[in-house]
Structure formats: C-alpha cells, structure tokens
Design an enzyme around this catalytic site. Sequence first.
Site, PDB file in Angstrom:
ATOM      1  N   LYS A 184       0.883  -1.344  -0.039  1.00  0.00           N
ATOM      2  CA  LYS A 184      -0.058  -0.030   0.080  1.00  0.00           C
ATOM      3  C   LYS A 184       1.075   1.160   0.078  1.00  0.00           C
ATOM      4  O   LYS A 184       1.531   1.536   0.977  1.00  0.00           O
ATOM      5  CB  LYS A 184      -0.755  -0.015   1.230  1.00  0.00           C
ATOM      6  CG  LYS A 184      -2.225   0.545   1.149  1.00  0.00           C
ATOM      7  CD  LYS A 184      -2.296   1.935   0.872  1.00  0.00           C
ATOM      8  CE  LYS A 184      -1.813   3.272   1.907  1.00  0.00           C
ATOM      9  NZ  LYS A 184      -1.720   4.388   1.607  1.00  0.00           N
ATOM     10  N   GLU A 187      -0.326   7.679  -0.550  1.00  0.00           N
ATOM     11  CA  GLU A 187      -1.533   8.099  -1.545  1.00  0.00           C
ATOM     12  C   GLU A 187      -1.214   9.490  -2.128  1.00  0.00           C
ATOM     13  O   GLU A 187      -1.693   9.849  -2.909  1.00  0.00           O
ATOM     14  CB  GLU A 187      -2.846   8.192  -0.736  1.00  0.00           C
ATOM     15  CG  GLU A 187      -2.948   9.222   0.250  1.00  0.00           C
ATOM     16  CD  GLU A 187      -2.387   8.522   1.831  1.00  0.00           C
ATOM     17  OE1 GLU A 187      -1.570   7.719   1.754  1.00  0.00           O
ATOM     18  OE2 GLU A 187      -2.930   8.886   2.667  1.00  0.00           O
ATOM     19  N   CYS A 292      13.732  11.181   7.207  1.00  0.00           N
ATOM     20  CA  CYS A 292      13.529  10.754   8.387  1.00  0.00           C
ATOM     21  C   CYS A 292      15.036  10.917   8.988  1.00  0.00           C
ATOM     22  O   CYS A 292      15.412  10.845  10.155  1.00  0.00           O
ATOM     23  CB  CYS A 292      13.069   9.369   8.725  1.00  0.00           C
ATOM     24  SG  CYS A 292      14.139   8.256   8.057  1.00  0.00           S
TER      25      CYS A 292
HETATM   26  P1  NAD Z   1       2.028   8.875   7.438  1.00  0.00           P
HETATM   27  O1  NAD Z   1       2.236   8.336   8.854  1.00  0.00           O
HETATM   28  O2  NAD Z   1       1.052   9.860   7.371  1.00  0.00           O
HETATM   29  O3  NAD Z   1       1.703   7.968   6.247  1.00  0.00           O
HETATM   30  C1  NAD Z   1       2.451   6.705   6.074  1.00  0.00           C
HETATM   31  C2  NAD Z   1       1.534   5.631   5.612  1.00  0.00           C
HETATM   32  O4  NAD Z   1       0.395   5.273   6.529  1.00  0.00           O
HETATM   33  C3  NAD Z   1       0.839   5.910   4.096  1.00  0.00           C
HETATM   34  O5  NAD Z   1       0.714   5.071   3.306  1.00  0.00           O
HETATM   35  C4  NAD Z   1      -0.814   6.366   4.809  1.00  0.00           C
HETATM   36  O6  NAD Z   1      -1.455   5.955   3.755  1.00  0.00           O
HETATM   37  C5  NAD Z   1      -0.890   5.374   5.897  1.00  0.00           C
HETATM   38  N1  NAD Z   1      -1.612   5.903   7.166  1.00  0.00           N
HETATM   39  C6  NAD Z   1      -1.912   7.235   7.241  1.00  0.00           C
HETATM   40  N2  NAD Z   1      -2.603   7.240   8.280  1.00  0.00           N
HETATM   41  C7  NAD Z   1      -2.990   6.170   8.852  1.00  0.00           C
HETATM   42  C8  NAD Z   1      -3.676   5.612  10.074  1.00  0.00           C
HETATM   43  N3  NAD Z   1      -4.347   6.414  10.666  1.00  0.00           N
HETATM   44  N4  NAD Z   1      -4.057   4.257   9.896  1.00  0.00           N
HETATM   45  C9  NAD Z   1      -3.474   3.401   8.889  1.00  0.00           C
HETATM   46  N5  NAD Z   1      -2.586   3.890   7.978  1.00  0.00           N
HETATM   47  C10 NAD Z   1      -2.361   5.168   7.951  1.00  0.00           C
HETATM   48  O7  NAD Z   1       3.559   9.394   7.075  1.00  0.00           O
HETATM   49  P2  NAD Z   1       3.914  10.353   5.902  1.00  0.00           P
HETATM   50  O8  NAD Z   1       3.381  11.878   5.978  1.00  0.00           O
HETATM   51  O9  NAD Z   1       3.628   9.587   4.590  1.00  0.00           O
HETATM   52  O10 NAD Z   1       5.432  10.220   5.880  1.00  0.00           O
HETATM   53  C11 NAD Z   1       6.229  10.995   6.435  1.00  0.00           C
HETATM   54  C12 NAD Z   1       6.669  10.258   7.858  1.00  0.00           C
HETATM   55  O11 NAD Z   1       7.407   9.095   7.844  1.00  0.00           O
HETATM   56  C13 NAD Z   1       7.572  11.311   8.880  1.00  0.00           C
HETATM   57  O12 NAD Z   1       7.164  11.039  10.213  1.00  0.00           O
HETATM   58  C14 NAD Z   1       9.096  10.644   8.566  1.00  0.00           C
HETATM   59  O13 NAD Z   1       9.761  10.776   9.767  1.00  0.00           O
HETATM   60  C15 NAD Z   1       8.615   8.911   8.552  1.00  0.00           C
HETATM   61  N6  NAD Z   1       9.568   8.729   7.808  1.00  0.00           N
HETATM   62  C16 NAD Z   1      10.228   7.454   8.633  1.00  0.00           C
HETATM   63  C17 NAD Z   1      11.267   6.839   8.045  1.00  0.00           C
HETATM   64  C18 NAD Z   1      12.329   5.799   9.221  1.00  0.00           C
HETATM   65  O14 NAD Z   1      13.222   5.101   8.477  1.00  0.00           O
HETATM   66  N7  NAD Z   1      11.875   5.699  10.309  1.00  0.00           N
HETATM   67  C19 NAD Z   1      11.599   6.916   6.807  1.00  0.00           C
HETATM   68  C20 NAD Z   1      10.816   7.706   5.964  1.00  0.00           C
HETATM   69  C21 NAD Z   1       9.842   8.641   6.497  1.00  0.00           C
END
Ligand code: NAD
Length: 492
Positions: A184, A187, A292
């Site tokens: 997944k 989006e 990140c």
């Molecule tokens: P996000 O948490 O908003 O979304 C990530 C995924 O989760 C997406 O596919 C989204 O559709 C899904 N999602 C969103 N809300 C959800 C919910 N309530 N329940 C289930 N699924 C849900 O993150 P983002 O804004 O896409 O990405 C940025 C974040 O990712 C930042 O916090 C960044 O630090 C983190 N990140 C971490 C790493 C790491 O290695 N630790 C690497 C890259 C990004």
Amino acid sequence: MSADTASIDASPRSISNYVAGRWTAPSGTGSLPVTNPTTGEPLGQVPLSTGADVDTAVAAATAAFPAWRRTPPVERARVFFRLKHLLEEHKESLARSLVIEHGKNLDECRGELQRGIENVEHACGIPTLMMGDVLEDVAPGIDCEAIRQPLGVFAVVSPYNFPVMIPLWFWPYAVAAGNTVVLKPSEQDPITHQRVVDLAEQAGLPPGVLNVVHGDREAVTALLEHPGIAGVSFVGSSQVARILYRKAGAAGKRVQALGGAKNHMIVLPDADYDLVADAVVSSIFGSAGQRCLAGSVVVGVADAYANIRERILDRSASLRVGNGLEDGVDMGPVISARHRDRVMGYIDSGVKDGASLVMDGRGARVPGYPDGNWVGPTIFEDVHPDMAIGKDEIFGPVMGMSKADTVEDAIELMHRSEYGNATSIFTTSGRAAREFRYHAGISMIGVNIGVAAPMAFFPFGGSRGSFFGDLKAQGRDSVEFFTDKRVVITRW
Ligand code: NAD
C-alpha cells in the site's frame, strides 16, 4: 500491462491497483488528487481501496504463494538481477518522474533510485542469505538443522517521502525469500512506483507475487485485520507507527514499524567547521527537510556555537529554492499545501514561544511557480527542548540551533526528545567520537556525516519513539523478518 521503454516516462498516467498481474480499478468509488507540488498541476487521482479490494489482493497473493515458494531461490534471485538492470536502464526517467510527483531535486531523486537499486542488488544474494545451519551429532546419531522458510503474504505500507526507495527496502527481500506481498504505497505520490512494478513484471515476476492496493487508512486497516497477512512492514509517522504496531501485534502478525524523527547534530569545539556547515545545511535543507534522517537541531558545544553560526547562515542564505528539474536548484517544495501550512504553523509557534527567528522562509516565492508549496530555509536560535519546534518532528526546512556547555549536556538535551532515529557528532577526536557512540543511545549515528544513512546491507531503523518492533529494515534483519527459522531434529 507490460512495460516497454516508452511507458517509463515522467508523464502522468492513471493510477490503478495491481492484482494478480493486472492493473485494475478498485471497487470503491472514492479517490484523492495527486498533485505536482512544484506547479500545483494535477497528476491523477489515486483510488481509495476498500476492504473488499484488500481481500481480492490478499487472495491473489495467497494463491501465488505455493508456486513461488517452490521456485528455487536461485531462480527467484534471477528475477531481481533482471530488475536491477531494468531499473538502471530507466533510472533517469524514473528520477524525473519522482521530481514531478515529489518535488525534491533531480540529484536527490537519482540518489533515491540508487539506494533502492542497492536493496534489489542485496536481495539478489538470497540463495546465500537464506541458508540455514546444521550440526551433526547433537546427540549420538541425531542431527539438527535450522532452515529458513517463508511465511506467506506480507503487507508493506510506505510513506510519501521516498516513494520508490522505501517500498524497495522491503518487498524485494520478502519476495526473494519466497513470500508474496501486498503493497500500500503513499496516496500522495504513488505514480513512479507503478513504473517499478511494470519493470518487475518485465523482469519475470509471476502474477500475484507482488500486488499493489492504493488508498488510505481504510485500506491499511483492512490489511492489519486480514487473517491472511503474516506480517507488516511500515514506515511513516510515529503516530501511525504506534497504532499500526498495536493493531498488527494484537492480530498476531510480525511487525516492523519505522516512525518519525528529531535528529540532533552535535558539534564539538575541535570540529572542522567548514565541513560541519556543509553537512548540516545539506542534511537539514535537502529534500526540503522531508527525510527521516534529516538533521533538525544543531547543538554547538562551548566555542563551537559561535564558530559555526555565521558559516551556517551564509551557506543557508545561498540555497536556491525552485523546480527540482532545473539545474542549480538546491531545494524543492514540500509535498502539499496542507503540509506547507503545517510547517508554517511550526514557524509561527517558534516565534510565539520566544525562539529567535534568524532566517524566515515563510515568504518564499519562486518566479513562474505561483502554485508551488514553497517554504524557504528557516533558522531559529535559542531553541529550547520544551518548545514545539524543539521537540516535535516538523518535517520541513526548519533548523533549530541550541548551545550546550559540554557534550554530556548536549546528549542530555538530545535525550529530552521522544525520538531516537539518527544523530551526528562532528569532532576531530577519535576518543570523543567513541564516547559519543557509547552514550548516544540512538540507532543511526553519524561521525562527521550529516545524513547517517546505512547502506542496503546494514540495518535501517531507529529506537525509542522512532521504531516499534525489533527487526529493522534492510540488511540481514530483512531476511530474519521475512523468514521463520524452523528446526529439524533427525534420527535414522
Ligand atoms: P504517514 O504516517 O502519514 O503515512 C504513512 C502511511 O500510513 C501512508 O501509506 C498512509 O496512507 C498510511 N496511514 C496514514 N494514516 C494512517 C492511519 N491512521 N492508519 C493506518 N494507516 C495510515 O507518514 P507520511 O507523512 O507519508 O511520511 C512522513 C513520515 O514518515 C515522517 O514522520 C517521517 O519521519 C517518517 N519516515 C520515517 C522513516 C524511517 O526510516 N524511520 C523513513 C521515511 C519516513
């Protein structure tokens, strides 16, 4: 759909699920716009899959599992050798496509592709990586062997900031190990990875081995609750990582959930200050802060603060913000207008909380791109760890600067953050670096490095509030996560 060179370009195309080897529209009617963050132009509509769409994808992955598992690892690996070559062949057009949907500059997108390809390369080693252990005569006439077996269907849920590389942290290892996958993607920028799926098909990946469902929380929740899913690999914000870890754990699944970050960069008085300024500025402002591993708070210890301050301000002032496809652009837009407003909100809160705003990116404009989501480089001094800008993940081009009297004070300040993803120390003392490594308590540590990014053959993931699980992404941990060790004790 089979891909040919012509289909791997940077132009918009329809966004569909990929199930049992076919691009298909999901049953739900909902969708969200995907927008070019530089121009504001629409790139397509991402469909929102329902629980029924997830069921269909999991059924396809389940049906494909037995034959794929029986495919010898060396043949599975050959698919990845071919995929590696195809990705390299199309790297430039994939990178351009990434700039268009994500906004970071072309070099950063090439870097993302390269890091993704390295995971595909590493997965090519699966015949060796998956080998087990044997000990003859564990008791008289009895032998014992531990073998690794795939577990079935894994779900991968990925974020927007590395829409190609992060899926490649997981699914190549899962699939090379003999599992099947339902991915997944984010989006917000799901287009370029569709082209990677085309290439995987072209490389010979059989139908049903890799499936893609688009959508948001509803699709993710359906995956977490689905009894046919053996485990979940997640990367995103800590807020969602926490929820997902609990839900998937409660449903008896394996989970690795990588969350957010607030990375501190600690500068000792004996550091090479020019190196520090280059590393800090590119770490914090590269990708407009949407990494990140991006630095967030620079802590100058004793005299170091005064020595780095001007250098950092000078270099930051020279950064060019603009369309990442143009030469000489250092920083693109942030992903969406909503995210821009969130970052702006943090800058407002920093001012309100009493930090000194010494560089303000709120008024950034780029001629010719009135609808881009621009935030210019922003720098605060006197940032306290209790301020929102001192403790929250902003995920934008905002640098906080703080002072500490000693390295111990700097570590203590760093530990006041809930996160533990990455940190860097800048010093010319091997002893100081070693002591820091010993006491930092953070999982990815840079020594004179701005972005402490491990390569594909090392584990990637944080600690404390940045990671939920035990086995990390990439490296040997991937093989551990995607296989079960089964022990056979034999007497003839
Ligand atoms: P996000 O948490 O908003 O979304 C990530 C995924 O989760 C997406 O596919 C989204 O559709 C899904 N999602 C969103 N809300 C959800 C919910 N309530 N329940 C289930 N699924 C849900 O993150 P983002 O804004 O896409 O990405 C940025 C974040 O990712 C930042 O916090 C960044 O630090 C983190 N990140 C971490 C790493 C790491 O290695 N630790 C690497 C890259 C990004």
